[in-house]
Design a protein around this motif. Sequence first.
Motif, PDB file in Angstrom:
ATOM      1  N   LEU A   1     -14.126   6.555   5.715  1.00 41.45           N
ATOM      2  CA  LEU A   1     -13.021   7.248   6.389  1.00 41.45           C
ATOM      3  C   LEU A   1     -12.440   8.325   5.467  1.00 41.45           C
ATOM      4  CD1 LEU A   1     -11.038   7.184   8.912  1.00 41.45           C
ATOM      5  CD2 LEU A   1      -9.551   5.855   7.426  1.00 41.45           C
TER       6      LEU A   1
ATOM      7  N   VAL B   1       6.684   3.997   3.831  1.00 38.37           N
ATOM      8  CA  VAL B   1       6.836   3.455   2.476  1.00 38.37           C
ATOM      9  C   VAL B   1       7.593   4.442   1.594  1.00 38.37           C
ATOM     10  CG1 VAL B   1       5.584   2.817   0.380  1.00 38.37           C
ATOM     11  CG2 VAL B   1       4.799   1.975   2.602  1.00 38.37           C
TER      12      VAL B   1
ATOM     13  N   HIS C   1      -2.822  14.080   5.641  1.00 40.26           N
ATOM     14  CA  HIS C   1      -3.812  13.121   6.147  1.00 40.26           C
ATOM     15  C   HIS C   1      -4.847  12.794   5.072  1.00 40.26           C
ATOM     16  CE1 HIS C   1      -3.245  13.489  10.789  1.00 40.26           C
ATOM     17  NE2 HIS C   1      -2.141  13.200  10.149  1.00 40.26           N
TER      18      HIS C   1
ATOM     19  N   GLU D   1       0.839  -1.198   0.000  1.00 36.83           N
ATOM     20  CA  GLU D   1       0.000   0.000   0.000  1.00 36.83           C
ATOM     21  C   GLU D   1       0.873   1.248   0.000  1.00 36.83           C
ATOM     22  OE1 GLU D   1      -4.038   0.519   1.799  1.00 36.83           O
ATOM     23  OE2 GLU D   1      -2.825   1.311   3.430  1.00 36.83           O
ATOM     24  N   PHE D   2       0.472   2.235  -0.767  1.00 41.11           N
ATOM     25  CA  PHE D   2       1.144   3.531  -0.897  1.00 41.11           C
ATOM     26  C   PHE D   2       2.411   3.467  -1.752  1.00 41.11           C
ATOM     27  CE2 PHE D   2      -0.834   4.167   3.458  1.00 41.11           C
ATOM     28  CZ  PHE D   2      -1.905   4.893   2.981  1.00 41.11           C
TER      29      PHE D   2
ATOM     30  N   ARG E   1      -4.429  12.891   1.865  1.00 42.01           N
ATOM     31  CA  ARG E   1      -3.811  12.039   0.835  1.00 42.01           C
ATOM     32  C   ARG E   1      -3.742  10.585   1.318  1.00 42.01           C
ATOM     33  NH1 ARG E   1       0.183  15.202  -0.816  1.00 42.01           N
ATOM     34  NH2 ARG E   1      -0.796  15.617  -2.819  1.00 42.01           N
ATOM     35  N   SER E   2      -3.350  10.396   2.557  1.00 44.68           N
ATOM     36  CA  SER E   2      -3.251   9.031   3.094  1.00 44.68           C
ATOM     37  C   SER E   2      -4.611   8.347   3.080  1.00 44.68           C
ATOM     38  CB  SER E   2      -2.720   9.068   4.535  1.00 44.68           C
ATOM     39  OG  SER E   2      -1.543   9.833   4.611  1.00 44.68           O
ATOM     40  N   ALA E   3      -5.638   9.062   3.534  1.00 50.12           N
ATOM     41  CA  ALA E   3      -6.972   8.446   3.647  1.00 50.12           C
ATOM     42  C   ALA E   3      -7.538   8.150   2.255  1.00 50.12           C
ATOM     43  CB  ALA E   3      -7.913   9.364   4.419  1.00 50.12           C
TER      44      ALA E   3
ATOM     45  N   ASP F   1      -8.073  -3.205   3.321  1.00 47.83           N
ATOM     46  CA  ASP F   1      -8.977  -2.808   4.409  1.00 47.83           C
ATOM     47  C   ASP F   1     -10.388  -3.076   3.895  1.00 47.83           C
ATOM     48  OD1 ASP F   1     -10.016  -1.726   6.736  1.00 47.83           O
ATOM     49  OD2 ASP F   1      -9.336   0.326   6.352  1.00 47.83           O
TER      50      ASP F   1
ATOM     51  N   LEU G   1      -2.306   6.109   9.046  1.00 45.72           N
ATOM     52  CA  LEU G   1      -2.063   5.850   7.625  1.00 45.72           C
ATOM     53  C   LEU G   1      -0.959   6.757   7.085  1.00 45.72           C
ATOM     54  CD1 LEU G   1      -5.781   5.450   6.541  1.00 45.72           C
ATOM     55  CD2 LEU G   1      -4.030   3.654   6.484  1.00 45.72           C
ATOM     56  N   THR G   2      -0.891   7.969   7.597  1.00 47.58           N
ATOM     57  CA  THR G   2       0.163   8.879   7.148  1.00 47.58           C
ATOM     58  C   THR G   2       1.528   8.362   7.597  1.00 47.58           C
ATOM     59  OG1 THR G   2      -1.360  10.746   7.112  1.00 47.58           O
ATOM     60  CG2 THR G   2       0.986  11.273   7.225  1.00 47.58           C
TER      61      THR G   2
ATOM     62  N   ALA H   1      -6.238   8.487  10.220  1.00 50.73           N
ATOM     63  CA  ALA H   1      -5.540   9.242   9.167  1.00 50.73           C
ATOM     64  C   ALA H   1      -4.070   9.433   9.559  1.00 50.73           C
ATOM     65  CB  ALA H   1      -6.213  10.591   8.939  1.00 50.73           C
TER      66      ALA H   1
ATOM     67  N   HIS I   1      -5.524   5.267   0.676  1.00 54.04           N
ATOM     68  CA  HIS I   1      -5.815   4.038   1.408  1.00 54.04           C
ATOM     69  C   HIS I   1      -7.140   3.444   0.927  1.00 54.04           C
ATOM     70  CE1 HIS I   1      -6.236   1.148   4.654  1.00 54.04           C
ATOM     71  NE2 HIS I   1      -7.396   1.688   4.982  1.00 54.04           N
TER      72      HIS I   1
ATOM     73  N   ARG J   1       2.387   5.640   5.249  1.00 52.25           N
ATOM     74  CA  ARG J   1       2.754   6.166   3.933  1.00 52.25           C
ATOM     75  C   ARG J   1       4.157   6.769   3.974  1.00 52.25           C
ATOM     76  NH1 ARG J   1       1.692  10.881   1.123  1.00 52.25           N
ATOM     77  NH2 ARG J   1       0.465  11.757   2.818  1.00 52.25           N
TER      78      ARG J   1
ATOM     79  N   ARG K   1      -4.480  -0.444  13.587  1.00 50.39           N
ATOM     80  CA  ARG K   1      -5.660   0.387  13.794  1.00 50.39           C
ATOM     81  C   ARG K   1      -6.155   0.216  15.222  1.00 50.39           C
ATOM     82  NH1 ARG K   1      -9.953  -0.177   9.443  1.00 50.39           N
ATOM     83  NH2 ARG K   1      -9.040   1.737   8.666  1.00 50.39           N
TER      84      ARG K   1
ATOM     85  N   LEU L   1     -15.591   0.773   4.763  1.00 40.75           N
ATOM     86  CA  LEU L   1     -15.081   1.548   5.890  1.00 40.75           C
ATOM     87  C   LEU L   1     -14.016   2.541   5.417  1.00 40.75           C
ATOM     88  CD1 LEU L   1     -14.128   0.034   9.348  1.00 40.75           C
ATOM     89  CD2 LEU L   1     -12.760   1.811   8.298  1.00 40.75           C
TER      90      LEU L   1
END
Lengths: 370, 403
Positions: free
Chosen positions: A307, B292, A282, A3-4, A284-286, A299, B285-286, B282, A289, B289, B246, A303
């Motif tokens: 998100l 990575v 944030h 991911e990413f 960009r990540s969401a 995921d 996840l950041t 968020a 994702h 990211r 999470r 959901l």
Amino acid sequence: MVEFEFTAEQRALREVARDVCTRWSPEAEVRRLMGTPEGFDRTVWRRLGADVGLLGLAVPEEHGGAGAGLVELALLAEETGRTLLGGPLLGTVALAVPALLAAGDDAVAAELLPGVLDGSTVLALAATDDRGTWAPAQPSVTTDGGTLTGGQAHVLDGAAADALLVLAAGEQGPALHLVDGGAPGLTREVQSGLDLTRRQARLRFDGVAARPVGSAGAAADAVATARRTAAVVLAAAAVGSAQRLLDSAVEHARTRLQFGRPIGSFQAIKHRCADMLVDVEHARSAAYHAAWAADEGTDDPALAADLATVVTTEAHLRVARGTVQVHGGTGFTWEHPTHLHYKRAVSDAALLGGRAAAAARLADAVLEPA
Amino acid sequence: MTTTAPTSHRELVAETARRVVAEHPPASTPRDEFLGACFDAGLAWVHFPHGSGGLGVEAGLQDLADSVLQGAGGPVPFAINPIGYGMAAPTVVEHARPEVAAELLRPLATCEELWCQLFSEPGAGSDLAGLATRAVLDGDTWVVEGQKVWTSLAHRARRALLLARTDPDVPKHRGLTYFVLDMTDPGVEVRPLRQMTGAAEFNEVHLDGARIPDSHRLGEVGQGWRVAMTTLMNERRAIGGGSSRRGSGSIGTALRLWRERPDLRTPTLRDRLTQLFAAADAARLTGERQRVESGDRPVGPEGSIPKLVGAELNQAVYDFCMDLLGVEATLYGSYDPPDGVDDATDETAGAGDVQRAFLRSRANTIEGGTSEVLRNILGERLLGLPGEPRTDTNRPWREVPRG
């Protein structure tokens, strides 16, 4: 796939998307299109489809698409959001096409998709009721088997559509129907919008000839899948718009002088910009994702999409408000582009059911899991 | 840019970790012996060079090593020796003379020697480079006078990272030198510093003629600031790195409390918790990211984002927990920890200790770089905004007003 971590192909796609969006959607063109009835340039849309091949990224190869996924579509959406590129990306590519594919009607798909993918056909998904409620349990359009009667509002790209997929209640429950944009008995009215870069329409069906698409039982899921896909696309577009806003605020803070120094050297401004940076990161990540969750199952896709809606709409709004503030009086003028993105942020937060509904679904999924 | 480690490196790390676990079963091996085996095998910090506790592979592979070692029941050395593992080791490996690094790293890795960090002073918090502790060379030994504060683990540490002023007549950043101090030196006195939670997690450290051999200097004389940057960027990452799972960390406490106490729920609190969850996820996840995207490159100023966000989020989450608890939140277990010394942090506090974690979280936006300083870093180093006009950077440190 991690991911990413973008592949070389995905990075190349981003470059292409950035290049064409920058070239074909300069601010002057965005403003010109704001004043036109359809709100976009059909020639540009056809070039995006036929010449660059960007309209079928997430469509399987057997349907004539590129067979890529939502990550690729998100990369394109981010660039269209950055440049406010006019066109039915949301209505056609993000909503109608996923609904059509999910409905599982290969005959209709084979008929419509070639034109959609080459940019010559604008297809819209009309799955609201007459007040604009998304995917209502009781559709406000009904069918007697052959024709449609009723009304809908807030149909994205509904006025420009050459064909419409309409959610209508019939004897077997809600089902999708294909309606020609020029069908007798169909009246369409563009709704005067807060965001002048998107078009929504009010539709009136008065015994309009329609063809069922897929089975009645599949319609609800098809609309839900389409909404989820579009939510991710909308989230990615918000990332592009928010990044553009942040870049503009930072540029202004670097160059605007007051009290003998750049205003960005004042911590009051600098810290606001720092918070805007966090919001963009944030978001960009969401958003990505959610795209990866849909493509690779990293995921729960539902959901992750909710998100993404919650995170990106809040972030986009905060960044837009901050950009107005950092620009001072200039940011409040019509002439400055900030308000175009600000209105995008305000409007997007209410589309596809809105962020409050997304937050409510997220809460149900996370706070009291079964 | 390649961000993925080659498969051969992954295999090397995984294979080495499995071998260590097989040869030194964690259940029957004393802790220091197990950690020593990890160090000798190059699994303490996989990105360090061979012989220094590493394998010379990508830093991102540390998670793989740890999952094998800790998955087999091995200890979590970062939890035992956080400053040693998180900050001292990267600084030592980069800046110490090879023979000194060889002397220091293994006992650090085995946790026989715990480490602390002597940076902050009563007169130098955010303006760390303005610090006043003096080190003067006497033959081949440095003699240190001054006071440090906010030193966690000083009462148990054998060694310290010390930043001291060696030249007061040049501008502040240029007169600093970096040392490794032996905390058992008679010139070192440690006094606990009680905080608002009642615990004394931190200490004051008084340095009165403490002596340091010149060989324990890291980097050149006058280059201490540059060396300190290695430590501080690793500190921000260590504090802010957070978990990648999470619903772990403080938001996990809030979610657990919400599930366990349906009697306390209200619609407005539910909305707040939803927003907090979204923000926490968020942020998580950041962090993912960033890991990575940075691949094997060293942490840059973007490492300040997780620290800034994590600190403020912790506070907001514990504010929520207190509101959820209602009048129960007015109670407090005890302000007198059993032995007067408590290393508990908000991460180790249990669900019954929400009040303590709530109070503890006030420090999150101050320790390891205040949120104000972090926002300056983001604004200036990531966004390229100009700095504040400065009155101290070009004057000799001796002439800059302090107070």
